[in-house]
Write a protein that holds these residues in place. Structure first.
Motif, PDB file in Angstrom:
ATOM      1  N   GLU A 205       0.827  -1.203   0.000  1.00  0.00           N
ATOM      2  CA  GLU A 205       0.000   0.000   0.000  1.00  0.00           C
ATOM      3  C   GLU A 205       0.866   1.260   0.000  1.00  0.00           C
ATOM      4  O   GLU A 205       0.562   2.225  -0.704  1.00  0.00           O
ATOM      5  N   GLN A 206       1.945   1.248   0.773  1.00  0.00           N
ATOM      6  CA  GLN A 206       2.838   2.406   0.795  1.00  0.00           C
ATOM      7  C   GLN A 206       3.497   2.610  -0.560  1.00  0.00           C
ATOM      8  O   GLN A 206       3.661   3.742  -1.014  1.00  0.00           O
TER       9      GLN A 206
ATOM     10  N   GLU B 217       2.212   1.736  -3.475  1.00  0.00           N
ATOM     11  CA  GLU B 217       1.177   2.254  -4.388  1.00  0.00           C
ATOM     12  C   GLU B 217       0.934   3.737  -4.153  1.00  0.00           C
ATOM     13  O   GLU B 217       0.776   4.497  -5.108  1.00  0.00           O
ATOM     14  N   ARG B 218       0.908   4.152  -2.891  1.00  0.00           N
ATOM     15  CA  ARG B 218       0.720   5.577  -2.596  1.00  0.00           C
ATOM     16  C   ARG B 218       1.886   6.411  -3.116  1.00  0.00           C
ATOM     17  O   ARG B 218       1.688   7.489  -3.653  1.00  0.00           O
TER      18      ARG B 218
ATOM     19  N   GLN C 176       1.557   6.640  -6.875  1.00  0.00           N
ATOM     20  CA  GLN C 176       0.475   7.553  -7.239  1.00  0.00           C
ATOM     21  C   GLN C 176       0.909   8.995  -7.022  1.00  0.00           C
ATOM     22  O   GLN C 176       0.615   9.858  -7.850  1.00  0.00           O
ATOM     23  N   ALA C 177       1.622   9.258  -5.943  1.00  0.00           N
ATOM     24  CA  ALA C 177       2.115  10.612  -5.690  1.00  0.00           C
ATOM     25  C   ALA C 177       3.132  11.021  -6.759  1.00  0.00           C
ATOM     26  O   ALA C 177       3.137  12.163  -7.213  1.00  0.00           O
TER      27      ALA C 177
END
Length: 137
Positions: A89-90, A92-93, A96-97
């Protein structure tokens, strides 16, 4: 005493007076592995004394240690999957950022080129020059 119970009723109703603290994160996998090893070690240490435990009706001590070790294996599986999901999840974030930052940088670059040249660039999303706006004569 009444003040205690009035504060308690707020908590029961879902209106806590204080916010909950952030959960503590630490070496969760290492902690679970260590606990599992400890349970199995306790089982193995007690195993030679099975007769003594049986004579006194304490064989549940052995089986408790074995159950703790077995449940520890489930715990290891669970926390390893949890850590992998958190890491995923980190990532992916962060991706995305990075995409958002790259998109903003690309739009700023196009705007800068258009402003410097005085002619509109091709629309990056449509692949052609934007239609000129009709003049109101």
């Amino acid at each position: 005493m009444a003040a205690f119970f009035s504060g308690l009723s707020d908590v029961v109703k879902g209106n806590p007076q204080h916010e909950a603290p952030e959960p503590l994160e630490g070496p969760v996998v290492a902690t679970i592995v260590g606990g599992t090893i400890l349970w199995f070690a306790l089982f193995l240490v007690q195993l030679p004394f099975y007769g003594w435990f049986d004579d006194r009706g304490h064989t549940w001590w052995l089986w408790t240690c074995l159950a703790g070790g077995g449940l520890g294996f489930i715990g290891i599986w669970y926390v390893r999957r949890r850590d992998a999901a958190i890491t995923r999840e980190q990532a992916e974030r962060a991706a995305q950022a990075a995409r958002t930052t790259d998109t903003v940088a690309a739009v700023d670059t196009v705007d800068t080129v258009e402003a410097a040249s005085g002619t509109p660039e091709t629309d990056p999303l449509r692949g052609h020059s934007p239609a000129s706006t009709p003049s109101a004569d």
